[in-house]
Motif scaffolding. Sequence first.
Motif, mmCIF file in Angstrom:
data_model
loop_
_atom_site.group_PDB
_atom_site.id
_atom_site.type_symbol
_atom_site.label_atom_id
_atom_site.label_comp_id
_atom_site.label_asym_id
_atom_site.label_seq_id
_atom_site.Cartn_x
_atom_site.Cartn_y
_atom_site.Cartn_z
ATOM 1 N N LEU A 113 -1.298 -17.137 -89.944
ATOM 2 C CA LEU A 113 -2.324 -18.159 -89.734
ATOM 3 C C LEU A 113 -1.839 -19.248 -88.775
ATOM 4 N N GLY A 114 -0.542 -19.601 -88.866
ATOM 5 C CA GLY A 114 -0.002 -20.585 -87.934
ATOM 6 C C GLY A 114 -0.031 -20.076 -86.502
ATOM 7 N N ALA A 115 0.308 -18.774 -86.327
ATOM 8 C CA ALA A 115 0.281 -18.201 -84.982
ATOM 9 C C ALA A 115 -1.138 -18.143 -84.431
ATOM 10 N N ILE A 116 -2.116 -17.883 -85.312
ATOM 11 C CA ILE A 116 -3.488 -17.756 -84.850
ATOM 12 C C ILE A 116 -4.126 -19.116 -84.592
ATOM 13 N N LEU A 117 -3.901 -20.083 -85.504
ATOM 14 C CA LEU A 117 -4.609 -21.356 -85.436
ATOM 15 C C LEU A 117 -3.817 -22.478 -84.776
ATOM 16 N N LEU A 118 -2.508 -22.542 -85.027
ATOM 17 C CA LEU A 118 -1.737 -23.713 -84.600
ATOM 18 C C LEU A 118 -1.052 -23.552 -83.244
ATOM 19 N N VAL A 119 -0.575 -22.331 -82.936
ATOM 20 C CA VAL A 119 0.175 -22.140 -81.686
ATOM 21 C C VAL A 119 -0.662 -22.475 -80.449
ATOM 22 N N PRO A 120 -1.903 -21.975 -80.302
ATOM 23 C CA PRO A 120 -2.671 -22.337 -79.097
ATOM 24 C C PRO A 120 -2.957 -23.845 -79.015
ATOM 25 N N MET A 121 -3.161 -24.480 -80.174
ATOM 26 C CA MET A 121 -3.401 -25.922 -80.154
ATOM 27 C C MET A 121 -2.136 -26.693 -79.766
ATOM 28 N N TRP A 122 -0.972 -26.232 -80.284
ATOM 29 C CA TRP A 122 0.298 -26.878 -79.906
ATOM 30 C C TRP A 122 0.549 -26.727 -78.401
ATOM 31 N N TRP A 123 0.265 -25.530 -77.891
ATOM 32 C CA TRP A 123 0.452 -25.282 -76.452
ATOM 33 C C TRP A 123 -0.462 -26.213 -75.638
ATOM 34 N N ALA A 124 -1.721 -26.337 -76.041
ATOM 35 C CA ALA A 124 -2.656 -27.204 -75.315
ATOM 36 C C ALA A 124 -2.214 -28.673 -75.377
ATOM 37 N N THR A 125 -1.711 -29.093 -76.543
ATOM 38 C CA THR A 125 -1.235 -30.476 -76.671
ATOM 39 C C THR A 125 -0.065 -30.747 -75.740
ATOM 40 N N ASN A 126 0.842 -29.774 -75.668
ATOM 41 C CA ASN A 126 1.992 -29.926 -74.773
ATOM 42 C C ASN A 126 1.543 -30.023 -73.312
ATOM 43 N N VAL A 127 0.637 -29.133 -72.908
ATOM 44 C CA VAL A 127 0.144 -29.156 -71.535
ATOM 45 C C VAL A 127 -0.602 -30.466 -71.268
ATOM 46 N N ARG A 128 -1.386 -30.916 -72.242
ATOM 47 C CA ARG A 128 -2.156 -32.164 -72.072
ATOM 48 C C ARG A 128 -1.221 -33.353 -71.870
ATOM 49 N N GLN A 129 -0.172 -33.428 -72.689
ATOM 50 C CA GLN A 129 0.777 -34.531 -72.554
ATOM 51 C C GLN A 129 1.452 -34.517 -71.192
ATOM 52 N N LYS A 130 1.851 -33.329 -70.746
ATOM 53 C CA LYS A 130 2.475 -33.244 -69.429
ATOM 54 C C LYS A 130 1.495 -33.619 -68.321
ATOM 55 N N SER A 131 0.234 -33.212 -68.477
ATOM 56 C CA SER A 131 -0.761 -33.571 -67.469
ATOM 57 C C SER A 131 -0.980 -35.084 -67.436
ATOM 58 N N GLU A 132 -1.040 -35.696 -68.628
ATOM 59 C CA GLU A 132 -1.213 -37.144 -68.681
ATOM 60 C C GLU A 132 -0.023 -37.873 -68.076
ATOM 61 N N LEU A 133 1.198 -37.366 -68.381
ATOM 62 C CA LEU A 133 2.383 -37.972 -67.776
ATOM 63 C C LEU A 133 2.370 -37.819 -66.258
ATOM 64 N N ALA A 134 1.943 -36.636 -65.793
ATOM 65 C CA ALA A 134 1.862 -36.439 -64.346
ATOM 66 C C ALA A 134 0.827 -37.375 -63.722
ATOM 67 N N ALA A 135 -0.309 -37.581 -64.431
ATOM 68 C CA ALA A 135 -1.315 -38.509 -63.916
ATOM 69 C C ALA A 135 -0.780 -39.937 -63.863
ATOM 70 N N VAL A 136 -0.023 -40.318 -64.916
ATOM 71 C CA VAL A 136 0.570 -41.657 -64.914
ATOM 72 C C VAL A 136 1.554 -41.806 -63.761
#
Length: 444
Positions: free
Chosen positions: A160-183
């Motif tokens: 369940l963690g692989a199905i539900l949490l991993v894609p969300m964790w990946w998106a959060t990581n990418v989002r944070q990096k994108s926000e840092l790059a924008a800053v």
Amino acid sequence: MTTDHAATARLRRLVGLWSGDDRRSDVTTAVTLFVLGWLFLQVGLVDLFNGGPFGATTPEPWWRVALLAVGCALTLAKRSRPMLALAGGVGVTLVDLAWGGSLAILLVLWDLLYAAAMWSGTTARRWLWGTAIVLSVAGAVAAGESSRDVRAFVYAGLNLGAILLVPMWWATNVRQKSELAAVERSRADEARRTAELERERAADLARIAELDRHEAVRAERAAMARDLHDVIASHLSTIAIHSGAALSTPPDAARDRGALEQVRASAVASLTEMRSMIGLLRADAPRDPLAAPGRLDRLDDLLDVARAAGTAVTTEDPGGVARADLPAAVGHALYRIAQEALTNARKHAPGAPVTVRLARGPRPRGGAVLLEVRNAPPPTGPGPAVDAAGMPLSAGTGMLTMRERAEALGGTFEAGATDDGGWAVRARVPAGAETGGRNEGTAG
């Protein structure tokens, strides 16, 4: 190294395609998911959850393909309506679980979960994380309780963690990096704007400095023009007048000798003054004698030169202003004004008597000095001064230089015809504490 770079580039392109950085990639992603899902269905990657709580049924194969097409169509709205697309994906997943589940629909659910965690708002992401964690924990506990086996609890939790949490964790990581790059881009833009402003400021300061230099040069040229006119033009005019008089009359040895002596005296005086001015221009630290070679205490010498040139000059100085202790700038300005006024009298009213009057006003704050140079009407009538060849002897700047000298010290200057047909020049210059400001007293 080339192979590593190529692999890295392909990985970046794949990540960019999967993360949906470009809206145009949504269609490509949907088509890719459909093709991969169709391949998984063809190889039989179905019935993953037989015996599950939904009581799995076996639909026709084309139903699974149709359900996959619906899920892929939902991914086209994941960027504009991420939570709505995820809700539709959850419905598709529930139908697929009722049919036993398939890896194809799991791929669609992963993509929708990633999109929801990537592009939804802050509140929606919090609810999404909370719901996913609760479902993962609840599913793991339910699996462990139903089988009374810790391994089932761990296995269900990991799945369940692989199905539900991993894609969300990946998106959060990418989002944070994108926000840092924008800053960082914003900071870089701000730094560029700051640098541009600094360059503009430096250019403005350079232009201001250049204007200041030009203004200083103009002021220096004006001062040099005044000094040249007052010092050199006076002597040269005397030379021209005497030489012209000698040339225009029959020869007379005694008179010609006197004219030549006066010409020589004026030429020597011109050379002396010129040497002082050259020394001032060349000296790194000019001394006062060079900066102001003419002082009011030398007025008698100036009057002697005028008398030697044939002008009857009388002096009125009851207060002894000429010998008073005046500021150097005041004495220098009054000396030059008197010199120019006497020169004008010789040029424009030859033979007319001249009166030089000096007076000083009330002295509560130093008083003010009044200089008046008055000449009677010329015996032959007024007219422009010319030499023996008919060339004018005046450059027309004498009045301007006298006015500039008086007003530069906060004084006043006036010149004009008198009631008897003569001419008078009056200059009033503050002395002592009033030097540099407007005179409030009345001299004389």
